[in-house]
Design an enzyme around this catalytic site. Structure first.
Site, short mmCIF file in Angstrom:
data_model
loop_
_atom_site.label_atom_id
_atom_site.label_comp_id
_atom_site.label_asym_id
_atom_site.label_seq_id
_atom_site.Cartn_x
_atom_site.Cartn_y
_atom_site.Cartn_z
N TRP A 99 1.09 -1.06 0.06
CA TRP A 99 0.16 -0.25 0.11
C TRP A 99 0.81 1.45 -0.10
CZ3 TRP A 99 -3.93 -0.99 -2.00
CH2 TRP A 99 -4.90 -2.44 -1.49
N ASP A 166 -1.45 6.35 6.31
CA ASP A 166 -2.85 5.83 5.96
C ASP A 166 -2.82 4.64 7.03
OD1 ASP A 166 -4.61 3.63 4.57
OD2 ASP A 166 -2.67 3.30 2.92
N LYS A 190 -11.80 -1.61 6.53
CA LYS A 190 -11.05 -3.12 7.80
C LYS A 190 -12.00 -2.94 9.08
CE LYS A 190 -9.20 -3.52 4.25
NZ LYS A 190 -7.72 -2.90 3.07
C1 LIG Z 1 -7.59 -2.13 2.32
C2 LIG Z 1 -6.01 -0.61 2.05
C3 LIG Z 1 -5.77 0.05 1.21
C4 LIG Z 1 -7.57 -0.13 0.01
O1 LIG Z 1 -7.85 0.30 0.66
P1 LIG Z 1 -8.92 0.78 -1.21
O2 LIG Z 1 -10.67 2.06 -0.44
O3 LIG Z 1 -9.37 -0.35 -1.51
O4 LIG Z 1 -9.24 1.46 -1.93
C5 LIG Z 1 -4.85 1.05 1.93
N1 LIG Z 1 -3.80 1.16 2.38
C6 LIG Z 1 -4.14 0.12 3.48
C7 LIG Z 1 -2.98 -0.06 4.69
C8 LIG Z 1 -5.02 -1.16 3.29
O5 LIG Z 1 -5.27 -1.87 4.19
#
Ligand SMILES: *Cc1c(COP(=O)(O)O)cnc(C)c1O
Length: 358
Positions: A99, A166, A190
């Site tokens: 990511w 993030d 999540k």
């Molecule tokens: C799942 C995830 C993403 C991607 O998220 P989307 O909503 O599918 O774009 C980005 N960063 C992390 C840390 C993730 O776990």
């Protein structure tokens, strides 16, 4: 059979949030309309959005001067919105996995990107430490929980430049000192709600500093000014987020869920460390409390991953297969995961050992 949902995302939600969402799909607040059918400009929805924002601020102790936004596009959209809005010349990124890399790729479209630290040398099995953060960066970007590799920052780092994080997969799982960050974002799917909504926590004074033109929809200021209602927001996902936040508050908020998360993770990591058939992949002190990654130990490395995945599946465990970049197994044990399900997985690992250990 009772299912234990260890999926990495979209993933388990509090049962009460799912039940309330189901009721609201049929009839919202007894108004005779589904939450799927109402205008976002109605009082019924505005109350939902306002409460979701207020609960988010309350539960994370978000200080004055920050806005909470609920947008579309996923965390992946933030990979480009962040540099679009904040990168004038140079940004720093800590490369802790897939990511982080995707975020870096987007940022490179807008300016210079410096890899301030990386854990790629050992397949992202740890969180880099002891690096210097250059003071000439527009911002430093980190990924606080690396969903795929099972590593996690346990504390908020100090940064001399605007810190951007993030937090897709560990938001609201532990207390965060929001004042250390300029911007925090993540997909809801999540720890917070269903897919389809993205949260952004932004300190208002970091905006409006870049010289480029920004399309309205990609400009944070548009959404701050519009209170996440510049265009139609993801109404139903926001409803579920509100329900999840209500649940989190009802169980005692972030400190309470953190304690639960620590207990759950300890039960599982203890078994991984004890069971001769398995070994954890992340460096101990950086082990994620959200995504627990493990593989067969050396002695059993010739065994097929499917053996344990199917063994677990027969006992109701869902979503145990690891990401292909790590292999083996991954149990995601987000906020809503009950301790009983973690115990059920541990029992399953013990049973597997009894049956297959040499
Ligand atoms: C799942 C995830 C993403 C991607 O998220 P989307 O909503 O599918 O774009 C980005 N960063 C992390 C840390 C993730 O776990």
């Amino acid at each position: 059979m009772k299912k234990h949902n260890f999926s990495a995302g979209p993933s388990i939600l509090p049962r009460v949030a799912v039940e309330n969402a189901a009721k609201a799909v049929l009839d919202l607040n007894g108004i005779g309309l589904s939450v799927l059918e109402i205008s976002h400009r109605t009082k019924d929805f505005e109350e939902v959005l306002d409460e979701a924002v207020a609960l988010f601020k309350e539960l994370l102790h978000i200080p004055e001067g920050y806005s909470v936004l609920f947008l579309g596009g996923g965390a992946s959209m933030q990979f480009c919105m962040v540099p679009f809005n904040l990168l004038e010349k140079k940004a720093g990124y800590i490369n802790t996995g897939v990511w982080a890399k995707k975020a870096m790729k987007e940022a490179k479209l807008f300016g210079e990107v410096e890899t301030v630290a990386s854990s790629e040398d050992r397949n992202f099995s740890y969180i880099p430490k002891g690096y210097a953060i250059p003071s000439d960066l527009d911002y430093l970007h980190i990924t606080t929980n690396n969903t795929i590799f099972g590593t996690e920052y346990k504390t908020d780092i100090d940064s001399p430049v605007t810190l951007v994080a993030d937090m897709s997969s560990d938001i609201l799982s532990r207390p965060v000192d929001v004042s250390k960050y300029g911007l925090i974002y993540g997909g809801a799917q999540k720890n917070l709600g269903p897919a389809g909504v993205t949260f952004v926590i932004v300190r208002d004074d970091i905006l409006g500093k870049v010289s480029r033109a920004i399309p309205s929809m990609l400009d944070y200021r548009t959404h701050v000014a519009g209170g996440s209602m510049f265009n139609t927001p993801p109404v139903f996902p926001i409803y579920v987020v509100r329900e999840t936040l209500r649940w989190l508050k009802s169980i005692g908020g972030v400190p309470a869920v953190q304690k639960l998360n620590e207990e759950k993770a300890a039960i599982l990591y203890d078994e991984i460390d004890r069971n001769p058939m398995f070994v954890g992949t992340a460096q101990r002190e950086d082990r994620s409390l959200m995504n627990v990654c493990f593989v067969y130990s050396d002695e059993y490395k010739d065994m097929d991953t499917a053996e344990f995945v199917n063994f677990a599946k027969e006992r109701g465990m869902v979503g145990i297969k690891g990401h292909r970049l790590v292999g083996g197994f991954r149990a995601s044990i987000y906020n809503a995961m009950p301790k009983e399900s973690v115990q059920a997985l541990v029992d399953c690992m013990r049973e597997f050992e009894k049956q297959y250990a040499k």
